[in-house]
Design an enzyme around this catalytic site. Structure first.
Site, PDB file in Angstrom:
ATOM      1  N   CYS A 108       0.858  -1.197   0.000  1.00 47.68           N
ATOM      2  CA  CYS A 108       0.000   0.000   0.000  1.00 47.68           C
ATOM      3  C   CYS A 108       0.886   1.237   0.000  1.00 47.68           C
ATOM      4  CB  CYS A 108      -0.897   0.025   1.226  1.00 47.68           C
ATOM      5  SG  CYS A 108      -2.117  -1.264   1.245  1.00 47.68           S
ATOM      6  N   GLU A 156       4.248   1.084   1.944  1.00 49.00           N
ATOM      7  CA  GLU A 156       5.341   0.727   2.822  1.00 49.00           C
ATOM      8  C   GLU A 156       6.708   1.071   2.252  1.00 49.00           C
ATOM      9  OE1 GLU A 156       2.295  -0.682   2.256  1.00 49.00           O
ATOM     10  OE2 GLU A 156       2.604  -2.785   2.716  1.00 49.00           O
TER      11      GLU A 156
END
Lengths: 264, 785
Positions: B431, B433
């Protein structure tokens, strides 16, 4: 100092260059029949019934339109957005109502914004003393100058005031080489009449420096807002403008060598 | 999009998800062989992998330019019984669930019933994990305090780096040889383990080469049979490429894509690692190949685009492996979170945007498919032109690309001790990271339910859902005299649950290190070969384990409501508040109205509320950051929810911000749905109050009406908004351009859409404030787009 404002809008993107914060001052000397902001007309703090919903349940609350704000309070709010102003070339815009109805307050606030290097714009109808306009040029970077009707009688009929002062103030700003953008609302059958458009073109052609005009097509939506604030709405514009009408008007300004933008 | 791509895209988007028993059967077959038990565990894993790669179905789609499938056909999805075993009931749920089903045919069901289930039952990693986890971990898990990433999928969360595109398997085998030669059995007690691991890596390298050669064989066979001469030449060319890569380093654009794709398939076949795998900085990796061939005249933009599009489709053919149990029923996970990074900075710190970046943006815009997902890295050096191009794509409203702050990513990585070069070569995956691509194993370990911890605190350690004392006694909240006492109790409770979570993580990490090494993945992440250590055992240059905080907006509003009404306003006592929560605000409509509408909220640049976001963030950071992990890494935090805010909301009763029991929480670091009333600048200012640089990623969603993109000037302002947020160290922002469905929902649930601003005419207004007729007009306008 303090004054009455009724809204502060962040990420205002249609009130001047860049990302702006627009402060709406309450009170207006004009009573334009098509006014989009009926809640801005009276200088008093007014009451209305706000309706909030949680799912299907409706809750009514007494709310005030407008509050008394101090220069410091507004500055604090403006300064929050400085990072956005800097990145986008934006700033603060004073709107209303008519901000010049609270001249001293607006001047004080604009002065302090300029001290902080913040770009200032004012959205005004120009209905104010020329001396005030003169003073204002020291603290305002951009005038968004509303012009509606060239014919004085018509102007009186639809706005409640005459336009001679408005036009002479405009010429005055032109003479001072101020940064001005004319804002021309297109109200079907009223400001869009051929003789009015022609008059607008002629007036602007006679100006030396002011060459920018935003034409703002009017949508027949104000009525809804009047009922929200419990105010009567007298004007019923029969129809919305057609794109072709807007294009036609736009071309007349273009032909006169003016810089035209169309609002949405 | 040319005809070939249209055809392939259509096949991909129309292909039906199926469960394939092929991998499950093969891995069972391998573990049943009499010799298997005699190998070291790493070698067992490598040989199981080789067994699959040497025997699985080779599938080549007509017209394909990039070849290779994980399953026997597009969207035929394998299972990983050694990790978690699908029962017959699970298969039925997957077959029948309304959203994103996976079809299961009779033969597949039979294979599970007769071969896979009987062998693996009781022997899976999942069962091993639950056997070892202590009861208090299970209680907290049951209560919904956290989720566990590794219970059904293997650790992964990593991204290919530069080396991947510069070395072939034969080069890696050479490196393995050097590492083996350097082992010191006399003085190094770990040498034997390293030897086992290195030999396993060597076998894994062989496995992928066998797989590629099998494709070459099949392609040549197809070429011999085909009459269409143009396609015949293509097939021979792709066969040539498969003979060359991934054994050798690629030298052309086409070779580079096929090379990566084989490796991608290797990673996602070996095990089912989270976030599948990801080529990372694709415009950077491919540019040398592109540039060289364009100069030689052997490639043009059009051909490169076709190849990229063919590559895109391969990702889309690979849905994420479906879950088991309750997760299978509830989740409709489909995408596997491959996130292509574009832009950013080069290793020397200069702007990285190049010709190929723009070409890939064209591909993203044309393909409009879920996978791979895409993001752009924006640094202070990124040209305006680049952002203007991405804004045009954002405007079309499919959520891609998302925007990331390169300068923040670099600082986050530097803070964690990465070298400047490794930081600049990094980016974001999954997402949001942050990772040092090619050099880091950064596993997500589970979402953490901050609001559940508050709920437990408000009940002095007692969990209402499981009706157990899962927490510790931190005092009766009715006795708290001020906010500080409540916050202190929350911090203690938080620390208690974080300890439980990290304890579980360490057990699970050791179980993966011991029983589930990944020799193939270890080949391609620096410095596993050099260290002779597996990726799952801390072999990578950097090892980070993240705990993801969820519901920052909700917990901020909950704490704010308590401060405002209980401690400051004293309009109701804590006792009364708790009674209303218990009753789910039954008969307390007026109070709930005031909690929703008349209470300060996060997302409005109001310090009264926002200070609680900072307090919770700091408490979470202090509880987790810097603690050691079982594979020699470090625990850190990030703030992202994926879809867990829905699950986490379902396990919590009514809360002081007026949220009813079971309703979703806020997501990422976004405000509670509809609570931001002062426009996007205020949201960004609120969100920037937490220190993003102390995280490994934060997620911020913003809704935007398409009318904010009408003119060139509008787009410039939109870009300035992003740049302003990034100047305040914001990590990530993504824009959902509002569609008519959202507006329809706003008509039904106005309280959830208080933030929805639409351009009316000459001005913008809150959608909720408009009369019904006007709302209808705006919906019609949006539908016409």
């Amino acid at each position: 100092m303090q004054g009455v404002v009724f809204d502060i809008k962040h990420y205002a993107v249609h009130d001047g260059p860049g990302i702006r914060q627009t402060i709406f001052f309450k009170g207006c000397p004009m009573r334009c029949q098509w006014c989009h902001n009926p809640e801005s007309q009276s200088a008093e703090i007014e009451k209305y019934r706000q309706q909030n919903r949680l799912g299907v349940k409706v809750f009514m609350r007494d709310k005030k339109i407008g509050w008394i704000a101090t220069t410091e309070e507004l500055l604090k709010e403006i300064e929050k957005d400085v990072v956005f102003f800097e990145e986008s070339g934006g700033g603060v815009t004073f709107s209303g109502g008519e901000p010049l109805e609270q001249f001293d307050f607006v001047y004080d606030l604009a002065y302090k914004c300029k001290e902080r290097g913040i770009h200032t714009a004012i959205d005004t109808c120009g209905y104010a003393g020329t001396k005030q306009i003169d003073q204002l040029t020291k603290v305002i970077d951009l005038f968004l100058y509303d012009l509606k009707l060239i014919d004085n009688e018509e102007h009186y009929k639809y706005t409640g005031v005459e336009n001679d002062l408005i036009i002479s103030n405009l010429r005055f700003l032109d003479m001072l080489e101020q940064e001005v953008i004319i804002r021309f609302p297109l109200i079907p059958e009223i400001t869009t009449r051929p003789e009015n458009v022609k008059g607008m073109v002629e007036l602007m052609s006679s100006l030396k420096n002011i060459k920018k005009i935003d034409i703002l097509p009017y949508h027949n939506i104000a009525k809804e807002k009047y009922s929200r604030f419990g105010k009567p709405f007298s004007l019923d514009v029969g129809r919305n403008l057609l794109p072709v009408d807007v294009t036609h008007i736009r071309q007349q300004f273009l032909k006169a060598g003016l810089e035209v933008k169309t609002g949405t | 999009m040319n005809q070939r791509i249209q055809q392939l895209r259509k096949q991909s988007t129309e292909a039906i998800n199926r469960i394939s028993a092929e991998r499950g059967k093969m891995v069972t077959e391998f573990y049943k062989m009499p010799d298997t038990a005699s190998y070291s565990i790493p070698m067992q894993r490598a040989k199981a992998f080789r067994h699959i790669m040497a025997n699985k179905t080779i599938y080549i789609n007509p017209g394909e330019l990039i070849v290779g499938e994980r399953g026997p056909a597009p969207k035929a999805t394998p299972t990983y019984p050694e990790i978690c075993l699908h029962s017959l009931e699970d298969l039925q749920i997957l077959d029948e669930r309304p959203k994103v089903s996976f079809k299961v045919d009779d033969k597949t069901r039979e294979a599970f019933e007769q071969v896979i289930i009987p062998f693996w039952k009781g022997k899976t990693q999942r069962e091993r994990i639950f056997d070892h986890l202590p009861q208090h971990w299970k209680d907290a898990f049951e209560a919904g305090v956290f989720t566990e990433f590794q219970e059904q999928r293997a650790p992964g969360h990593t991204v290919g780096g530069k080396k991947l595109f510069q070395m072939g398997m034969l080069d890696l085998k050479n490196e393995i040889r050097k590492s083996l030669d350097a082992l010191d059995f006399l003085y190094d007690p770990l040498a034997l383990g390293q030897k086992e691991e290195l030999e396993a890596m060597d076998t894994a390298a062989d496995a992928i080469m066998i797989f590629a050669q099998r494709h070459a064989d099949e392609l040549e066979k197809l070429a011999e049979q085909i009459e269409d001469q143009a396609r015949q030449e293509e097939l021979y060319e792709v066969a040539r490429i498969c003979r060359k890569v991934p054994a050798n380093a690629p030298e052309t654009f086409h070779e580079a894509l096929q090379h990566y794709w084989f490796i991608h398939l290797g990673v996602i076949t070996e095990l089912n690692p989270w976030d599948s795998f990801n080529p990372g900085r694709l415009d950077q990796h491919l540019y040398p190949f592109y540039q060289k061939q364009v100069e030689e005249g052997t490639l043009n933009a059009e051909k490169a685009k076709e190849l990229l599009q063919a590559f895109w489709i391969k990702f889309n053919n690979h849905p994420s492996p479906p879950k088991v149990g309750v997760t299978a029923q509830e989740s409709n996970t489909y995408t596997d979170f491959a996130l292509i990074n574009l832009g950013g900075v080069k290793e020397d710190g200069s702007d990285a945007v190049n010709e190929l970046t723009y070409l890939i943006l064209d591909v993203i815009e044309e393909m409009r498919i879920l996978q791979p997902s895409s993001m752009v890295q924006v640094s202070k050096k990124s040209p305006q032109q680049f952002l203007k191009r991405t804004a045009q794509i954002t405007k079309t409203g499919f959520g891609q690309p998302s925007y990331f702050n390169t300068d923040a990513i670099v600082q986050e990585l530097l803070r964690q001790g990465k070298s400047l070069e490794d930081a600049r070569n990094g980016g974001a995956s999954g997402c949001v990271e942050t990772g040092a691509f090619g050099n880091e194993s950064y596993i997500l370990t589970g979402y953490f339910n901050l609001n559940k911890v508050l709920e437990v605190t408000l009940h002095n350690g007692y969990d209402l859902r499981t009706q157990k004392m899962t927490g510790i006694r931190t005092g009766n909240p009715a006795d708290f005299r001020n906010m500080d006492e409540l916050l202190e109790a929350f911090r203690k409770q938080l620390r208690h649950f974080i300890d439980i979570k990290l304890e579980g993580n360490n057990i699970i990490e050791r179980l993966f290190a011991k029983y589930m090494p990944v020799p193939f993945l270890s080949l391609i992440i620096n410095d596993c070969i050099e260290n002779g250590k597996d990726y799952n055992n801390g072999g990578a240059r950097y090892n980070t384990s993240y705990v993801q905080g969820v519901g920052l907006g909700s917990i901020t509003d909950n704490l704010t409501a308590i401060r405002y009404h209980v401690f400051d306003g004293k309009t109701l006592s804590m006792h009364q508040m708790l009674d209303h929560l218990k009753a789910n605000f039954d008969d307390a409509g007026e109070l709930r109205h005031d909690l929703v509408y008349e209470t300060p909220k996060y997302g409005n640049d109001d310090d009264y509320a926002d200070r609680h976001a900072v307090a919770v963030f700091n408490a979470f950071y202090e509880a987790v950051n810097g603690r050691p992990t079982a594979r020699g890494g470090v625990f850190r935090i990030n703030m992202l929810p994926t879809t867990s805010h829905v699950y986490f909301g379902s396990v919590i009763g009514a809360m002081p911000d007026g949220r009813l029991a079971g309703e979703p929480l806020s997501e990422g670091i976004s405000p509670v749905q509809g609570a931001d009333r002062k426009g996007p600048t205020a949201v960004l200012r609120s969100a920037a109050k937490i220190d993003h640089l102390k995280t490994g990623g934060t997620l911020l969603n913003q809704k935007f009406s398409p009318s904010f993109f009408n003119t060139e000037e509008d787009i410039d302002k939109f870009i300035s908004l992003i740049r302003s947020y990034f100047r305040m160290d914001g990590h990530h922002i993504q824009f959902n351009v509002i569609d008519a469905d959202t507006l329809r929902d706003a008509q039904k649930h106005p309280e959830k859409h208080r933030d929805l601003i639409v351009r009316v005419a000459g001005y913008s207004d809150y959608f909720n404030d408009l009369g019904e007729a006007l709302q209808e007009e705006i919906i019609r306008r949006t539908e016409w787009g």
